[in-house]
Write a protein that holds these residues in place. Sequence first.
Motif, PDB file in Angstrom:
ATOM      1  N   GLN A 141     -28.702  -0.044  -5.165  1.00 58.44           N
ATOM      2  CA  GLN A 141     -28.901  -1.144  -6.116  1.00 58.44           C
ATOM      3  C   GLN A 141     -28.774  -0.628  -7.552  1.00 58.44           C
ATOM      4  O   GLN A 141     -28.114  -1.249  -8.382  1.00 58.44           O
ATOM      5  N   GLY A 186     -24.979  -1.471  -8.499  1.00 61.33           N
ATOM      6  CA  GLY A 186     -25.274  -2.825  -8.941  1.00 61.33           C
ATOM      7  C   GLY A 186     -25.491  -3.842  -7.843  1.00 61.33           C
ATOM      8  O   GLY A 186     -25.654  -5.024  -8.119  1.00 61.33           O
ATOM      9  N   THR A 187     -25.527  -3.382  -6.602  1.00 56.53           N
ATOM     10  CA  THR A 187     -25.728  -4.308  -5.483  1.00 56.53           C
ATOM     11  C   THR A 187     -26.196  -3.533  -4.254  1.00 56.53           C
ATOM     12  O   THR A 187     -26.003  -2.324  -4.170  1.00 56.53           O
ATOM     13  N   LEU A 188     -26.805  -4.246  -3.343  1.00 62.03           N
ATOM     14  CA  LEU A 188     -27.090  -3.696  -2.022  1.00 62.03           C
ATOM     15  C   LEU A 188     -26.117  -4.375  -1.071  1.00 62.03           C
ATOM     16  O   LEU A 188     -26.278  -5.546  -0.727  1.00 62.03           O
ATOM     17  N   PRO A 189     -25.048  -3.666  -0.684  1.00 63.73           N
ATOM     18  CA  PRO A 189     -24.018  -4.302   0.153  1.00 63.73           C
ATOM     19  C   PRO A 189     -24.579  -4.788   1.479  1.00 63.73           C
ATOM     20  O   PRO A 189     -25.582  -4.285   1.979  1.00 63.73           O
ATOM     21  N   SER A 190     -23.897  -5.761   2.036  1.00 65.50           N
ATOM     22  CA  SER A 190     -24.243  -6.271   3.357  1.00 65.50           C
ATOM     23  C   SER A 190     -23.527  -5.390   4.383  1.00 65.50           C
ATOM     24  O   SER A 190     -22.315  -5.508   4.584  1.00 65.50           O
TER      25      SER A 190
END
Length: 135
Positions: free
Chosen positions: A61, A65-69
């Motif tokens: 994160q 910039g994200t928590l991938p699926s």
Amino acid sequence: MEIRTIKERIECSGAIICAKDTARILLLQKTDGKHSGRWVLPGGTNNEGENPFQGLQRELQEEIGTLPSFTKVIPLEKFVSKDMVFMFNTYFCIVEQEFCVITSQEHSGWGWFQLDRLPKPTHQGLEQSIRNKNT
């Protein structure tokens, strides 16, 4: 050999994130520190009280910039230094497709790469992990 206490040990987690649609992996280019300019896995140091996967989720994160699926997560290896002070947990994480990254200040670049065409210079730990998996 000196054995350090838990508080003196450093445990990190990193992810080989592989896009199912292209079979390429995500790497980040470090900005500062002893690995400045090197291409590395997304990940970092686990905080106190975090298990390795929780640390990885937080670091992703922060760094991309994200928590991938993820469609699948496989714990690959746990590297432990000879003096037992440094540990690095590597996960193989599959996503359906490549995505854009919003890097933190720790990184100056990012990209998706074929395993047989990694950018240079690559972090020596990453190179060793890939050699181990290909033998």
